[in-house]
Design an enzyme around this catalytic site. Sequence first.
Site, short mmCIF file in Angstrom:
data_model
loop_
_atom_site.label_atom_id
_atom_site.label_comp_id
_atom_site.label_asym_id
_atom_site.label_seq_id
_atom_site.Cartn_x
_atom_site.Cartn_y
_atom_site.Cartn_z
N SER A 122 41.86 105.17 39.47
CA SER A 122 41.65 106.47 40.13
C SER A 122 40.40 106.35 40.99
O SER A 122 39.29 106.27 40.45
CB SER A 122 41.44 107.57 39.10
OG SER A 122 42.51 107.62 38.19
N LYS A 134 46.31 112.54 42.30
CA LYS A 134 45.58 112.29 41.04
C LYS A 134 44.34 113.19 40.94
O LYS A 134 44.01 113.69 39.86
CB LYS A 134 45.19 110.81 40.97
CG LYS A 134 44.27 110.43 39.84
CD LYS A 134 44.92 110.54 38.46
CE LYS A 134 43.89 110.27 37.37
NZ LYS A 134 44.43 110.37 36.02
N LYS A 162 33.52 111.16 37.21
CA LYS A 162 33.79 110.40 38.44
C LYS A 162 34.90 111.07 39.24
O LYS A 162 34.79 111.27 40.45
CB LYS A 162 34.16 108.96 38.04
CG LYS A 162 34.56 108.04 39.14
CD LYS A 162 36.06 107.75 39.17
CE LYS A 162 36.69 107.25 37.91
NZ LYS A 162 38.13 107.04 38.00
P1 NAD Z 1 38.14 100.88 31.11
O1 NAD Z 1 36.69 100.96 31.41
O2 NAD Z 1 38.60 100.86 29.69
O3 NAD Z 1 38.79 99.57 31.82
C1 NAD Z 1 38.36 99.03 33.04
C2 NAD Z 1 38.41 97.52 32.94
O4 NAD Z 1 38.02 96.96 34.20
C3 NAD Z 1 37.44 96.94 31.87
O5 NAD Z 1 38.14 96.01 31.08
C4 NAD Z 1 36.37 96.23 32.71
O6 NAD Z 1 35.83 95.10 32.04
C5 NAD Z 1 37.19 95.83 33.93
N1 NAD Z 1 36.35 95.54 35.10
C6 NAD Z 1 35.33 96.27 35.59
N2 NAD Z 1 34.82 95.68 36.69
C7 NAD Z 1 35.54 94.54 36.88
C8 NAD Z 1 35.51 93.51 37.85
N3 NAD Z 1 34.62 93.52 38.83
N4 NAD Z 1 36.43 92.51 37.74
C9 NAD Z 1 37.35 92.52 36.75
N5 NAD Z 1 37.42 93.46 35.80
C10 NAD Z 1 36.53 94.45 35.87
O7 NAD Z 1 38.80 102.07 31.92
P2 NAD Z 1 40.27 102.71 31.70
O8 NAD Z 1 40.14 103.85 30.77
O9 NAD Z 1 41.25 101.62 31.44
O10 NAD Z 1 40.52 103.32 33.16
C11 NAD Z 1 40.86 102.53 34.29
C12 NAD Z 1 41.20 103.46 35.44
O11 NAD Z 1 42.31 104.29 35.07
C13 NAD Z 1 40.04 104.40 35.82
O12 NAD Z 1 40.01 104.57 37.22
C14 NAD Z 1 40.41 105.69 35.12
O13 NAD Z 1 39.86 106.82 35.79
C15 NAD Z 1 41.93 105.65 35.20
N6 NAD Z 1 42.62 106.39 34.14
C16 NAD Z 1 42.23 106.31 32.85
C17 NAD Z 1 42.91 107.04 31.86
C18 NAD Z 1 42.49 107.02 30.40
O14 NAD Z 1 42.98 107.87 29.63
N7 NAD Z 1 41.64 106.10 29.96
C19 NAD Z 1 44.01 107.84 32.22
C20 NAD Z 1 44.42 107.87 33.55
C21 NAD Z 1 43.72 107.13 34.51
#
Ligand code: NAD
Length: 297
Positions: free
Chosen positions: A96, A171, A239
Amino acid sequence: MANIGFIGLGLMGAPMAGHLLDAGHSVFTSVRKTPATNELLEKGLQVKASAKEVALSGDVIILMLPDTPQVEHVLFGENGVSAGLAPGKTIIEMSSITPIATKEFASNIIGMGCSYLDAPVSGGEVGAKAATLTIMVGGEQSVFDEVKPLFDLLGKNINLVGGNGDGQTTKVANQIIVALNIEAVSEALVFASKAGADPAKVREALMGGFASSKILEVHGERMVKRTFDPGFRIELHQKDLNIALQGAKELGISLPNTSTAQELFNACSANGGAAEDHSSMIKALELMANHKIGDDV
Ligand code: NAD
């Protein structure tokens, strides 16, 4: 079977990559900041040295990263995805992030002879694990049709909304609705509890009626049981609302209750709650009411 790059194996990305592996696809990731779980490695996940190498191996590259700066870095930074792209490859950006940056990223990638879809999701970790995510897509119809079988492995309600950026705009709209719903449920449960009613029974009584919602069901239960482990972290919702409020400023419109919801998340963060589930917004309202609806576990 497709060769798929998948960068960002966090709460959401890990189960999503798992579904693609279960379906028999080859999935590659990069080691940098993306610790692969043993479960994914056992399913056949292959680990490459950089995002560039992931792009060299994959025909489709999926990103599921926290925020816009990480997406920009992974796409265009040193040894990033763009360094490994060749015409014909497709980027599916499922994090997102801001609609404005999305249009810029898409235009750069399409300029390299590749395709780009923004495809953020809703449904949380539960939806990611159950492959029932809602997927909101922006991009070309033909690209959407081509990768739809991959989306079908990850979600249920999958819609092409419009051109690049429109998926992310959808979104943002989703996140406004969710935040305001969490606030509504929080206020209602604080009110009911302070008035002497059992908030668990109030929630049950409201289910199925006009006030019923997914938020009352899932987040209301979290509030009553006080299970605030994420889920969806407050800092990620901050965010998203920041994207909404910044966009509103640029569009010259007012989003009064989105601002209020953001202030409540800010209050939670100021009290050490940034990494808690967004249902813990109720804690800010409890502070203001000097009344807790239950004891923390
Ligand atoms: P998270 O922090 O659990 O996962 C993000 C991953 O990206 C982590 O494993 C991190 O190590 C990795 N990462 C960060 N920088 C990196 C880089 N430079 N290279 C490679 N890997 C890297 O977050 P999440 O909860 O999985 O959310 C991910 C996205 O999905 C976000 O944008 C969030 O807003 C969206 N989202 C999350 C949810 C939820 O319920 N958690 C629901 C809908 C949407």
